[in-house]
Design a protein around this motif. Structure first.
Motif, PDB file in Angstrom:
ATOM      1  N   THR A   7     -13.398-100.889 -55.031  1.00 51.22           N
ATOM      2  CA  THR A   7     -12.672 -99.955 -56.167  1.00 51.22           C
ATOM      3  C   THR A   7     -13.093 -98.741 -55.995  1.00 51.22           C
ATOM      4  N   ASN A   8     -14.566 -98.303 -55.205  1.00 51.13           N
ATOM      5  CA  ASN A   8     -14.848 -97.121 -55.183  1.00 51.13           C
ATOM      6  C   ASN A   8     -14.353 -96.523 -53.787  1.00 51.13           C
ATOM      7  N   ASP A   9     -13.683 -97.248 -53.252  1.00 51.25           N
ATOM      8  CA  ASP A   9     -13.101 -96.586 -51.870  1.00 51.25           C
ATOM      9  C   ASP A   9     -12.062 -95.412 -52.329  1.00 51.25           C
ATOM     10  N   PRO A  10     -12.290 -94.250 -51.835  1.00 47.27           N
ATOM     11  CA  PRO A  10     -11.413 -93.087 -52.217  1.00 47.27           C
ATOM     12  C   PRO A  10      -9.901 -93.413 -52.201  1.00 47.27           C
ATOM     13  N   GLN A  13      -8.714 -95.415 -54.533  1.00 51.56           N
ATOM     14  CA  GLN A  13      -8.703 -94.800 -56.015  1.00 51.56           C
ATOM     15  C   GLN A  13      -7.745 -93.778 -56.044  1.00 51.56           C
ATOM     16  N   THR A  16      -4.487 -95.876 -56.837  1.00 48.27           N
ATOM     17  CA  THR A  16      -4.543 -96.432 -58.137  1.00 48.27           C
ATOM     18  C   THR A  16      -4.070 -95.401 -59.005  1.00 48.27           C
ATOM     19  N   LEU A  17      -4.623 -94.060 -58.974  1.00 52.74           N
ATOM     20  CA  LEU A  17      -4.231 -92.952 -59.810  1.00 52.74           C
ATOM     21  C   LEU A  17      -2.683 -92.424 -59.581  1.00 52.74           C
ATOM     22  N   VAL A  46      -6.661 -97.335 -66.689  1.00 47.07           N
ATOM     23  CA  VAL A  46      -7.496 -97.425 -65.358  1.00 47.07           C
ATOM     24  C   VAL A  46      -8.903 -96.799 -65.707  1.00 47.07           C
ATOM     25  N   TRP A  53     -11.684 -99.375 -63.598  1.00 49.37           N
ATOM     26  CA  TRP A  53     -11.433 -99.054 -62.158  1.00 49.37           C
ATOM     27  C   TRP A  53     -12.163 -97.642 -62.086  1.00 49.37           C
ATOM     28  N   PHE A  54     -12.306 -96.641 -62.653  1.00 54.28           N
ATOM     29  CA  PHE A  54     -12.942 -95.453 -62.597  1.00 54.28           C
ATOM     30  C   PHE A  54     -14.179 -95.492 -63.690  1.00 54.28           C
TER      31      PHE A  54
END
Length: 608
Positions: A7-10, A13, A16-17, A46, A53-54
């Motif tokens: 989930t920290n992969d840019p 992310q 997801t956004l 999110v 997730w963030f």
């Protein structure tokens, strides 16, 4: 651990956004709740207080603030200096009265809720700073941004954006250690802000237009886009370095370019970035809502939201009525601006860091502001539906704006377009003219013409040039393919406008007619007909006979053109087997042709 690292992969992310926005925004717009609330809810879902997730909404807000910056730049492009000067009474009169009234009333509300004076004052001043991003977006979606009621709201927002600078200085003065601080850094910071403002004004006066003339001369679209971004971000950075608002810097840069020939092209280049980053900003605001604070102090937060929004709304309404605004406009302005804004986050965080307010108070006040921002789209929707007086004001605005739809948009200002413009200027028609020839634009400005730089084959440029409101769109470019591309765009996107097109020749006119364009003129036909009429007069015909022959030729040509469009062969009377008209004379020669010399006779025989 694997899930956390994923989930920290840019890239994940970003997906997801985008996914959250793509799902929620159309859904909320379908429900009639607007895109802003959709973004806020998507961010809440999110964010760290939803699905988590963030975990760092502040980082997203810091980047997404560029969306607000670009929005203010686009607004500045619509604000010519003369128009901005005409708003000075609204900015400094209406704006000052509204800010002072709301500040006093909101401070009193905070103290009535049991908050210490310092917390009540800081909380009130942060809540006075309305969210520029949300109000501008709502006005833009409603089409009210350029109307008188929208312009008055923009005037107040501009003054509120300027207010953040003295408020931050006041927080520094209220800090417990301010007595031991040296006063010279404050003077240095003030001088830095003035220097940054003067530098920006000087750059706008002497550097921006020459820069864009050079970039436009390169004919590289991506370079012009990069130049637009450089101006916006450079102005924001310069103002930030001077301790001022980045958004204000971008707005001033836009105002300085409002009279530029490149205005529409700049607006079109910035628009995609503005939309994406502004959506990201709303997502970040949704993420910033700390649900744990709301749960723990829900009585204080809910009471604060309701009391602050109601008080600010009442104050805005009373100020509007005192200054002779109608009931509908006053209600509409109160519902739009009865909220806190993004600058409140900066003010509260700075106050907490300086020890003026406690960390817990910062969290509560931030939650109150975020909830007020989230509730604003709902409040405006309810007010416009439940208060009948708000609807006539909007309709009245639409009636006043009908004049705008009577304007004309001309694409191309070459030899043909320059002649066409004379008739429009003689009747003082409000016409917008765009072209891509930099030297011609510069030369035209020497004679008092205002031509904007813009590529008419781009939809975003046409929209920025006002094609949505134009009654007539005149395509005067000398490139057949470009004209055809513009026709396709205008037919699909701007059906309200009458489309008039310069045709290169008969074949091009035939193509345009096949595309449904009924108003087209071959660029040489009328001039050649006038030339032939003059020849007949020089050969001894009376002016009446010469004009009669010209009318006859014009009628014959129109009949032939209509017959060809219907699929008939003008020469044989049969159905045409070819896909385009063949060049044949309207009147067959009465005398047999003769070769001028022996070489010509040999060539004629070879062809036959």
């Amino acid at each position: 651990m694997a899930v956390e690292s994923t989930t920290n992969d840019p890239l994940i992310q970003a997906v997801t956004l985008l996914g959250a926005a793509v799902i929620m925004v159309p859904l909320f717009r379908r429900l009639g709740l607007g895109s802003v609330l959709g973004y806020l809810v998507a961010g809440l879902i999110v964010g760290p207080f939803g699905l988590a997730w963030f975990t760092e909404p502040e980082a997203i807000l810091h980047i997404a603030e560029l969306g607000v910056v670009m929005f203010l730049f686009v607004v500045g492009l619509e604000m010519r200096p003369s128009h901005l000067w005409s708003l000075r009474r609204d900015i400094f009169g209406l704006g000052t009265l509204q800010i002072v009234t709301c500040s006093v009333a909101l401070t009193a509300v905070g103290m009535a809720l049991g908050w210490p004076f310092t917390v009540a004052f800081i909380g009130a001043m942060g809540f006075v700073l309305t969210s520029t991003a949300i109000v501008m977006q709502l006005l833009s979606e409603r089409g009210d941004l350029a109307r008188p009621n929208g312009q008055r709201i923009v005037s107040v927002l501009l003054l509120e954006d300027l207010l953040i600078v003295p408020l931050l200085a006041m927080v520094a003065w209220m800090a417990p250690a301010h007595e031991t601080a040296d006063a010279s850094p404050r003077w240095v910071s003030i001088l830095g802000g003035v220097a940054a403002l003067l530098a920006l004004l000087a750059a706008g006066r002497w550097l921006l237009n020459p820069l864009f003339r050079i970039l436009a001369g390169s004919r590289a679209r991506e370079v012009l886009t990069a130049g637009a971004l450089l101006v916006v971000l450079g102005a924001a950075l310069l103002m930030q370095a001077g301790g001022l608002s980045m958004a204000m810097g971008a707005f001033i840069a836009g105002v300085l370019l409002a009279e530029s020939s490149f205005r529409h092209q700049l607006e079109a280049d910035i628009e995609p970035f503005r939309g994406i980053l502004l959506g990201l900003f709303f997502l970040g605001v949704g993420m910033a809502l700390d649900l744990s604070v709301v749960r723990a102090d829900w009585r204080i937060v809910v009471t604060g939201v309701l009391a602050m929004m109601a008080t600010k709304g009442v104050c805005i309404y009373l100020v509007a009525r005192v200054l002779r605004s109608g009931h509908g406009e006053a209600m509409d302005r109160a519902s739009l601006m009865a909220q806190g804004g993004e600058f409140a986050f900066v003010l509260y965080a700075t106050a907490a860091h300086a020890g003026v307010i406690a960390t817990q108070a910062n969290a509560r006040l931030t939650a109150i502001v975020v909830l007020s921002m989230a509730l604003t789209p709902l409040v405006t929707l309810l007010v416009r539906r439940l208060v009948p007086a708000c609807r006539p004001q909007v309709l009245a605005g639409l009636d006043r704006a009908v004049g705008l739809s009577g304007s004309a948009l001309m694409i191309g200002f070459g030899r043909f377009g320059q002649v066409v413009s004379q008739s429009l200027l003689a009747r003082d028609v409000d016409v917008t003219i765009i072209d891509t020839d930099v030297e011609m634009i510069q030369a035209a400005s020497d004679f008092g013409f205002k031509i904007y730089y813009g590529d008419g084959t781009r939809l975003d440029v046409l929209q920025a040039a006002g094609a949505d409101h134009a009654r007539v769109i005149a395509v005067c470019v000398d490139d057949c393919q470009a004209a055809n591309d513009i026709v396709d765009l205008c037919k699909a996107q701007f059906p309200q406008a009458s489309l008039m097109v310069r045709a290169y020749d008969r074949e091009h006119a035939w193509h345009l007619a096949g595309e449904g364009v009924t108003l087209h003129v071959r660029e040489t036909f009328e001039s050649a007909l006038a030339f032939g009429t003059l020849m007949l007069r020089e050969l001894g015909l009376t002016p009446t006979d010469a004009e009669r022959i010209a009318r006859d030729v014009r009628v014959r040509d129109a009949d032939r053109f209509a017959y060809e469009l219907a699929g008939g062969d003008w020469v044989s009377g049969a159905v045409m087997s070819f896909s385009k008209p063949q060049p044949t004379p309207l009147t067959p020669p009465r005398r047999e042709s003769r070769a001028l010399n022996e070489a010509a006779e040999v060539a004629t025989r070879a062809r036959t």
